[in-house]
Design a protein around this motif. Structure first.
Motif, short mmCIF file in Angstrom:
data_model
loop_
_atom_site.label_atom_id
_atom_site.label_comp_id
_atom_site.label_asym_id
_atom_site.label_seq_id
_atom_site.Cartn_x
_atom_site.Cartn_y
_atom_site.Cartn_z
N ASP A 1 -8.91 7.09 3.04
CA ASP A 1 -7.98 6.48 2.09
C ASP A 1 -7.31 7.53 1.21
O ASP A 1 -7.91 8.56 0.91
N ASP A 2 -6.08 7.22 0.78
CA ASP A 2 -5.35 8.02 -0.20
C ASP A 2 -5.13 9.46 0.24
O ASP A 2 -5.20 10.40 -0.56
N GLU B 1 0.83 -1.21 0.00
CA GLU B 1 0.00 0.00 0.00
C GLU B 1 0.86 1.25 0.00
O GLU B 1 0.58 2.21 -0.72
N ASN C 1 -11.48 11.05 2.24
CA ASN C 1 -10.63 10.38 1.26
C ASN C 1 -10.01 11.38 0.29
O ASN C 1 -10.61 12.41 -0.02
N GLY D 1 -6.89 5.00 7.21
CA GLY D 1 -7.31 4.27 6.02
C GLY D 1 -6.13 3.77 5.21
O GLY D 1 -4.98 3.81 5.65
N LYS D 2 -6.42 3.35 4.01
CA LYS D 2 -5.41 2.76 3.13
C LYS D 2 -4.58 3.84 2.43
O LYS D 2 -5.09 4.90 2.10
N ARG D 3 -3.33 3.49 2.17
CA ARG D 3 -2.42 4.29 1.36
C ARG D 3 -2.18 5.69 1.88
O ARG D 3 -2.01 6.63 1.09
#
Length: 163
Positions: free
Chosen positions: A94-95, A6, A120, A73-75
């Motif tokens: 995320d992101d 990730e 996000n 969250g992710k990344r």
């Protein structure tokens, strides 16, 4: 391995200076997330001493402080992360990209939920302070050295003192 993949994806997308997959291991933001994962594991098991131990160890190694109570969250990409602080009740989507010197903190006037919720695909510029139990919508850009004290709607750009 999942965290590495990730973070590698986030670095490839956000850092034009990136040349090699091995460089990920030189990013303080990567190691801050590794220590956050260790710390969060113990936090969720209610082993608060060991949770704090890993948080403090990671902070001393990377100069990035992520409280194990924060939800990430992710990344998440923390670029040039020195001086980044993410508080206990912060929620990050995320992101998200966070630059150096950013604080996702409290105002000192709240108990319970006291840190921001970040949507996000948000970019938070260097030195920005996002304070209190506020909501930052999706696809927001926060300028360098901004002070954000109230909600920011999705797709907005916030600069200066935003209260």
């Amino acid at each position: 391995m999942k965290l590495y993949k990730e973070f590698l994806e986030a670095v490839k997308k956000n850092d034009p200076s990136f040349k090699s997959k091995l460089e990920v291991f030189l990013f303080p933001g990567f190691w801050a997330l590794v220590f956050y994962k260790f710390s969060r594991y113990f936090y969720l098991k209610k082993h608060f001493f060991w949770s704090r131990f890993w948080m403090e160890f990671g902070k001393r190694l990377t100069s990035i402080e992520i409280h194990p109570g924060a939800l990430i969250g992710k990344r998440l990409f923390i670029d040039h992360g020195f001086g980044v602080v993410i508080g206990e009740t912060a929620v990050i989507g995320d992101d998200v990209i966070i630059y150096h010197g950013v604080t996702l903190g409290g105002t000192g006037k709240e108990w319970g939920k006291r840190h921001p919720n970040v949507g996000n695909r948000v970019m938070i510029g260097a030195g920005a302070k996002v304070l209190g139990n506020i909501n930052i919508g999706d696809d927001v850009k926060i300028g360098a050295n901004a002070v954000i004290l109230k909600d920011v709607e999705s797709n907005e750009t916030a600069v200066g003192i935003y209260k």
